[in-house]
Write an enzyme that holds these catalytic residues in place. Sequence first.
Site, short mmCIF file in Angstrom:
data_model
loop_
_atom_site.label_atom_id
_atom_site.label_comp_id
_atom_site.label_asym_id
_atom_site.label_seq_id
_atom_site.Cartn_x
_atom_site.Cartn_y
_atom_site.Cartn_z
N GLN A 69 -5.19 43.44 -25.72
CA GLN A 69 -5.25 43.13 -24.32
C GLN A 69 -6.58 43.23 -23.75
O GLN A 69 -6.93 42.37 -22.86
CB GLN A 69 -3.99 43.68 -23.77
CG GLN A 69 -2.68 43.15 -24.14
CD GLN A 69 -2.43 41.54 -24.00
OE1 GLN A 69 -2.12 41.02 -24.90
NE2 GLN A 69 -2.27 41.29 -22.91
N HIS A 120 -9.00 40.54 -23.53
CA HIS A 120 -9.01 39.32 -22.48
C HIS A 120 -9.89 39.14 -21.42
O HIS A 120 -10.56 38.05 -21.25
CB HIS A 120 -7.61 39.31 -22.06
CG HIS A 120 -6.44 38.71 -22.89
ND1 HIS A 120 -6.47 37.43 -22.99
CD2 HIS A 120 -5.44 39.11 -23.50
CE1 HIS A 120 -5.56 36.95 -23.81
NE2 HIS A 120 -4.81 38.09 -24.12
N GLU A 129 3.58 43.28 -17.44
CA GLU A 129 3.56 41.75 -18.09
C GLU A 129 4.22 41.95 -19.55
O GLU A 129 5.07 40.87 -19.83
CB GLU A 129 2.08 41.06 -18.05
CG GLU A 129 2.14 39.78 -18.56
CD GLU A 129 0.84 39.28 -18.69
OE1 GLU A 129 0.47 38.24 -18.94
OE2 GLU A 129 -0.34 40.08 -18.87
N HIS A 130 3.37 42.72 -20.27
CA HIS A 130 4.00 42.88 -21.65
C HIS A 130 4.30 44.19 -21.89
O HIS A 130 3.31 45.24 -21.50
CB HIS A 130 2.93 42.55 -22.84
CG HIS A 130 2.33 41.28 -22.60
ND1 HIS A 130 1.07 41.01 -21.80
CD2 HIS A 130 2.60 40.06 -22.97
CE1 HIS A 130 0.58 39.87 -21.47
NE2 HIS A 130 1.71 39.08 -22.48
N ASP A 174 2.19 36.01 -27.93
CA ASP A 174 1.12 35.26 -27.36
C ASP A 174 1.14 34.07 -28.05
O ASP A 174 0.54 32.88 -27.49
CB ASP A 174 -0.37 35.87 -27.67
CG ASP A 174 -0.46 37.08 -26.54
OD1 ASP A 174 0.17 37.06 -25.47
OD2 ASP A 174 -1.52 37.85 -26.81
N GLU A 213 29.03 32.29 16.01
CA GLU A 213 27.59 31.99 15.83
C GLU A 213 27.19 31.07 17.18
O GLU A 213 25.73 31.02 17.02
CB GLU A 213 27.26 31.21 14.57
CG GLU A 213 27.64 32.09 13.33
CD GLU A 213 26.98 31.69 12.21
OE1 GLU A 213 26.51 30.35 11.89
OE2 GLU A 213 27.01 32.33 10.96
N HIS A 254 28.57 22.60 15.49
CA HIS A 254 29.18 22.44 14.43
C HIS A 254 30.60 22.46 14.15
O HIS A 254 31.16 21.66 13.28
CB HIS A 254 28.82 23.87 13.69
CG HIS A 254 27.23 24.03 13.38
ND1 HIS A 254 26.23 23.80 14.25
CD2 HIS A 254 26.57 24.28 12.07
CE1 HIS A 254 25.20 23.99 13.44
NE2 HIS A 254 25.16 24.48 12.21
#
Length: 441
Positions: A262, A265, A332-333, A366, A420, A425
């Site tokens: 990793q 990268h 992430e991993h 990957d 409300e 409505h």
Amino acid sequence: MISRIDLRGDALPEGTALRDLLPRADFDVSAALEKVRPICEAVHHRGDAALIDYAEKFDGVRLDTVRVPAQALTGALERLDPAVRAALEESVRRARLVHREQRRSTHTTQVVPGGSVTEKWVPVERVGLYAPGGRSVYPSSVIMNVVPAQEAGVGSIALASPPQKEFDGLPHPTILAACALLGIDEVYAVGGAQAVAMFAHGTESCAPANMVTGPGNIWVAAAKRYFTGKIGIDTEAGPTEIAVLADESADPVHVAADLISQAEHDPLAAAVLVTDSVALADAVERELAPQVAATKHVDDRIAPALNGRQSAIVLVDGVDEGLRVVDAYGAEHLEIQTADAAAVADRVKNAGAIFVGPWAPVSLGDYCAGSNHVLPTGGCACHSSGLSVQSFLRGIHIVDYDRDALAEVAQHVVTLAEAEDLPAHGAAIKARFGWKVPESK
């Protein structure tokens, strides 16, 4: 080569206090936002001309057009190394197997007799996909973006990747070959924030998209943030991360190799080992030096990544404490290299993807596991998922009630509307019954 953080002895803190103790790269998207703003506005107002100017400024090449000719795509596939083509085809095959199973089907719930709610799933009409082309070239990212979009049924798919000076202003030929292999014929030689702006605003060459996905650098992430609300995005991807939760049963050769994989990268890539074994930590440190020396990209990526504040060996009292740490980190991993790794992995709450045992390294994911490698970074795995078919689908509720079904619940609707302070409505219900609402059953 890599620092240590000792969390043994005292009770681990909770929540953000624990997260603050863990290593993380500096990645200030907010600061980058102001720098991409003029780029995004220039593309909005000047279209293709701005894209061409930015290609010359950032990529060192003057383009005649940003659209990649069809013959460049077919030519790239024809010239592709047969071994690389076979590997890409196998990656595509496995990704399709996994992502095809993610498709959603229409489902109708009969709430009451005469009243139903149907949820149908509709694909995004048009998506713009981004494939990075900076320090490395990622045809695998083409696969990871295109396959789930295709399996979701997206009708219009365009892809952008930075122009390369050494290839006459075209994206890298392996990127083009991957596009051709997947049947993507709308490809643009555009990189960075300007690619996101092209998809968001549209230009003379490129129609606007409803959504943009794909990993990229901080400028791509900042542009995604800039356009959030105008277009859909997958995530603001930051530097890649690996966390390895390991005990004394782990092989230090494997662990060191995975951390390095990793780190290659990017100099901001994070490599984190969480372990309750000092012996393993020592052995991994001893393994790092010779393995780093034997590989490429040492000075510009691996060494600064391993030496950076984002990487560390974190010592904990046991696997239970290690689980708390990796859940707080939200990698992430995440690799689990412990005794009974599958059971430990089942207890993980926060991770983009989990790799179980010694024979499922991140590198497999990957490329050829069948899983998707476009995953949340920066701790976002605590609330976000990786890219999938679901990313490209929208759930739409279809409400179908007849008169009797509405009459049965009309008084409840009116009561809630009045609670409300929204009398109109309630009036919309009363109007259907001559202004006298039936009593609820």
